[in-house]
Scaffold this motif. Structure first.
Motif, PDB file in Angstrom:
ATOM      1  N   ARG A   1       4.593  -1.589   4.089  1.00 17.84           N
ATOM      2  CA  ARG A   1       4.486  -0.132   3.900  1.00 17.84           C
ATOM      3  C   ARG A   1       3.085   0.350   4.269  1.00 17.84           C
ATOM      4  NH1 ARG A   1       5.445   0.458  -1.872  1.00 17.84           N
ATOM      5  NH2 ARG A   1       4.073   2.200  -1.533  1.00 17.84           N
ATOM      6  N   LEU A   2       2.080  -0.379   3.823  1.00 22.61           N
ATOM      7  CA  LEU A   2       0.695  -0.007   4.115  1.00 22.61           C
ATOM      8  C   LEU A   2       0.438  -0.074   5.626  1.00 22.61           C
ATOM      9  CD1 LEU A   2      -1.804   0.827   2.454  1.00 22.61           C
ATOM     10  CD2 LEU A   2      -2.528  -1.545   2.536  1.00 22.61           C
ATOM     11  N   GLU A   3       0.895  -1.136   6.258  1.00 20.70           N
ATOM     12  CA  GLU A   3       0.729  -1.281   7.709  1.00 20.70           C
ATOM     13  C   GLU A   3       1.477  -0.175   8.458  1.00 20.70           C
ATOM     14  OE1 GLU A   3      -0.873  -2.672  11.068  1.00 20.70           O
ATOM     15  OE2 GLU A   3      -1.282  -3.590   9.134  1.00 20.70           O
ATOM     16  N   SER A   4       2.678   0.151   8.008  1.00 23.84           N
ATOM     17  CA  SER A   4       3.459   1.218   8.631  1.00 23.84           C
ATOM     18  C   SER A   4       2.741   2.563   8.514  1.00 23.84           C
ATOM     19  CB  SER A   4       4.836   1.293   7.974  1.00 23.84           C
ATOM     20  OG  SER A   4       5.551   2.405   8.445  1.00 23.84           O
ATOM     21  N   ASP A   5       2.155   2.835   7.338  1.00 26.13           N
ATOM     22  CA  ASP A   5       1.413   4.089   7.149  1.00 26.13           C
ATOM     23  C   ASP A   5       0.171   4.129   8.016  1.00 26.13           C
ATOM     24  OD1 ASP A   5       3.270   5.114   5.432  1.00 26.13           O
ATOM     25  OD2 ASP A   5       2.053   4.892   3.622  1.00 26.13           O
ATOM     26  N   LEU A   6      -0.471   3.004   8.195  1.00 31.17           N
ATOM     27  CA  LEU A   6      -1.641   2.946   9.070  1.00 31.17           C
ATOM     28  C   LEU A   6      -1.227   3.261  10.513  1.00 31.17           C
ATOM     29  CD1 LEU A   6      -4.662   2.433   9.019  1.00 31.17           C
ATOM     30  CD2 LEU A   6      -4.191   0.003   9.377  1.00 31.17           C
ATOM     31  N   ASP A   7      -0.078   2.751  10.917  1.00 32.10           N
ATOM     32  CA  ASP A   7       0.448   3.066  12.252  1.00 32.10           C
ATOM     33  C   ASP A   7       0.752   4.562  12.372  1.00 32.10           C
ATOM     34  OD1 ASP A   7       0.279   0.399  13.007  1.00 32.10           O
ATOM     35  OD2 ASP A   7       2.414  -0.022  12.604  1.00 32.10           O
ATOM     36  N   LYS A   8       1.314   5.166  11.311  1.00 34.67           N
ATOM     37  CA  LYS A   8       1.607   6.607  11.321  1.00 34.67           C
ATOM     38  C   LYS A   8       0.329   7.419  11.464  1.00 34.67           C
ATOM     39  CE  LYS A   8       5.643   6.078   8.355  1.00 34.67           C
ATOM     40  NZ  LYS A   8       6.143   6.230   6.976  1.00 34.67           N
ATOM     41  N   LEU A   9      -0.738   6.994  10.789  1.00 27.43           N
ATOM     42  CA  LEU A   9      -2.015   7.698  10.905  1.00 27.43           C
ATOM     43  C   LEU A   9      -2.567   7.598  12.325  1.00 27.43           C
ATOM     44  CD1 LEU A   9      -3.798   6.792   7.549  1.00 27.43           C
ATOM     45  CD2 LEU A   9      -2.998   9.051   8.279  1.00 27.43           C
ATOM     46  N   GLU A  10      -2.422   6.413  12.917  1.00 26.11           N
ATOM     47  CA  GLU A  10      -2.878   6.246  14.300  1.00 26.11           C
ATOM     48  C   GLU A  10      -2.084   7.155  15.245  1.00 26.11           C
ATOM     49  OE1 GLU A  10      -3.718   2.763  17.600  1.00 26.11           O
ATOM     50  OE2 GLU A  10      -2.241   2.367  16.021  1.00 26.11           O
ATOM     51  N   ASP A  11      -0.762   7.208  15.053  1.00 30.37           N
ATOM     52  CA  ASP A  11       0.077   8.076  15.887  1.00 30.37           C
ATOM     53  C   ASP A  11      -0.314   9.544  15.722  1.00 30.37           C
ATOM     54  OD1 ASP A  11       1.462   5.866  16.791  1.00 30.37           O
ATOM     55  OD2 ASP A  11       3.188   6.167  15.446  1.00 30.37           O
ATOM     56  N   SER A  12      -0.562   9.950  14.477  1.00 26.36           N
ATOM     57  CA  SER A  12      -0.982  11.328  14.205  1.00 26.36           C
ATOM     58  C   SER A  12      -2.296  11.641  14.880  1.00 26.36           C
ATOM     59  CB  SER A  12      -1.088  11.551  12.694  1.00 26.36           C
ATOM     60  OG  SER A  12      -1.571  12.837  12.418  1.00 26.36           O
TER      61      SER A  12
END
Length: 178
Positions: free
Chosen positions: A163-174
């Motif tokens: 979940r943490l890694e997925s959220d980090l990916d979402k922040l990068e995409d944003s």
């Protein structure tokens, strides 16, 4: 004029509770201290329950310089600001220009297509509006103070780390999108 507009925008944002609780920078009644206390309370609560916690500290470097003049109006519209206010801000931002001086030689003036002027009355408010949606779709917790962000979550199990890694990916995409 900027001060009048700032007060109007702040009133609008406060009445509609637009700026999320995760933002502590440049927000009425919040500060660096409230950011640290809220973060400390949440982390110690998890640790007291014997949960493992991971925290990722992010610094969106030069974030104020990367606020896109083409994206900001749609975000202002999304949060319900009226067309007149949005057009005024667009016009104000379109009037921004810069030049560079190196060893006494100065370049010609060039239009600026992204940034909110630091030190301006409106810059901080517009920045908060621009990054307000960083929280969208997050499973873990974000804690923001201006362009400094903490992403954290309980990671006792592999699912928590994912979940943490997925959220980090979402922040990068944003960050790439914006």
């Amino acid at each position: 004029m900027e001060q009048v507009l700032k007060e109007t925008i702040l009133k609008h944002l406060e009445e509609r509770k637009v700026i999320r609780n995760s933002q502590h920078g440049f927000t009425k009644g919040k500060s660096c201290l409230t950011n640290l206390i809220a973060f400390y309370d949440e982390i110690t609560g998890s640790v007291d329950m014997r949960k493992a916690v991971e925290v990722i500290y992010l610094d969106f470097s030069i974030a104020f310089d990367t606020v896109s003049h083409s994206i900001l109006p749609s975000k202002l519209n999304k949060y319900g600001l009226d067309d007149w206010t949005i057009r005024w801000i667009e016009s104000w931002l379109d009037c921004q220009a810069q030049r560079v001086m190196i060893n006494g030689s100065m370049s010609s003036w060039q239009p600026v297509s992204s940034r909110v002027p630091q030190g301006s009355v409106l810059g901080l408010v517009l920045f908060n509006v621009f990054i307000n949606d960083l929280d969208d779709g997050m499973d873990c917790t974000l804690s923001k103070f201006a362009d400094y962000t903490k992403l954290w979550g309980e990671v006792d199990k592999l699912k928590g780390r994912d979940r943490l890694e997925s959220d980090l990916d979402k922040l990068e995409d944003s960050a790439k999108r914006n």
